[in-house]
Design a protein around this motif. Structure first.
Motif: not given
Length: 168
Positions: A117, A130-132, A141-143, A159
């Motif tokens: 994160s 940004l979390n991968s 991945s998402y933000t 996060e």
């Protein structure tokens, strides 16, 4: 020795030797003052000659005019630099200045903590996380948007740790 002149001015009873000694003392003091002033004058004259070396009044005036023009140019440059620095500082408020990253193992079957994160924030704590997530099937991945240090969407433990790290 009696003098008609000394008697006429009311000093007839004073020995002329005292008067001569007094005059000699005054002359000695004046001579010392003359020597001191001559030394000071010669120092000032040397400095003046060095200052005026190779110059006449017109060229010295031109030099002074050039110095004043240079001072005006420098003042204008300083003012422009101040404005530029203010603009740069204002732009810097919008750049990402704070960073927080937490690496973790999303699924206990994978080793090496390949998931992470990442929180990127500006001066006002605005930015994103940004979390991968790395799994055996792939990497996702998402933000999440951050405004004033908070997210409208709930944050996971990693996060939140990344956000807290960035805000410190």
């Amino acid at each position: 020795m009696n003098s008609d002149f000394l008697t006429m001015i009311g000093l007839g009873g004073i020995d002329i030797g005292y008067i001569l000694v007094g005059i000699a003392a005054v002359l000695l003091i004046l001579l010392i003052m003359l020597i001191v002033l001559t030394v000071k004058y010669s120092r000032i004259k040397k400095r003046y000659d060095k200052f005026m070396q190779g110059k006449n009044a017109a060229s010295l005036e031109d030099d002074m005019h050039g110095v004043f023009e240079d001072m005006k140019l420098l003042k204008n440059n300083v003012d422009k630099n101040r404005k530029d620095i203010r603009a740069i500082n204002k732009n810097m408020e919008k750049t990402f200045q704070k960073l927080g990253i937490v690496k973790y193992d999303a699924f206990n079957q994978m080793g090496g903590q390949l998931s992470f994160s990442l929180a990127l924030l500006d001066e006002n704590n605005d930015g994103f996380i940004l979390n991968s997530v790395h799994s055996s099937e792939g990497c996702y991945s998402y933000t999440k948007e951050i405004k004033n240090g908070t997210s409208r969407i709930s944050l996971g433990e990693e996060e939140q740790q990344a956000l807290d790290s960035a805000m410190r």
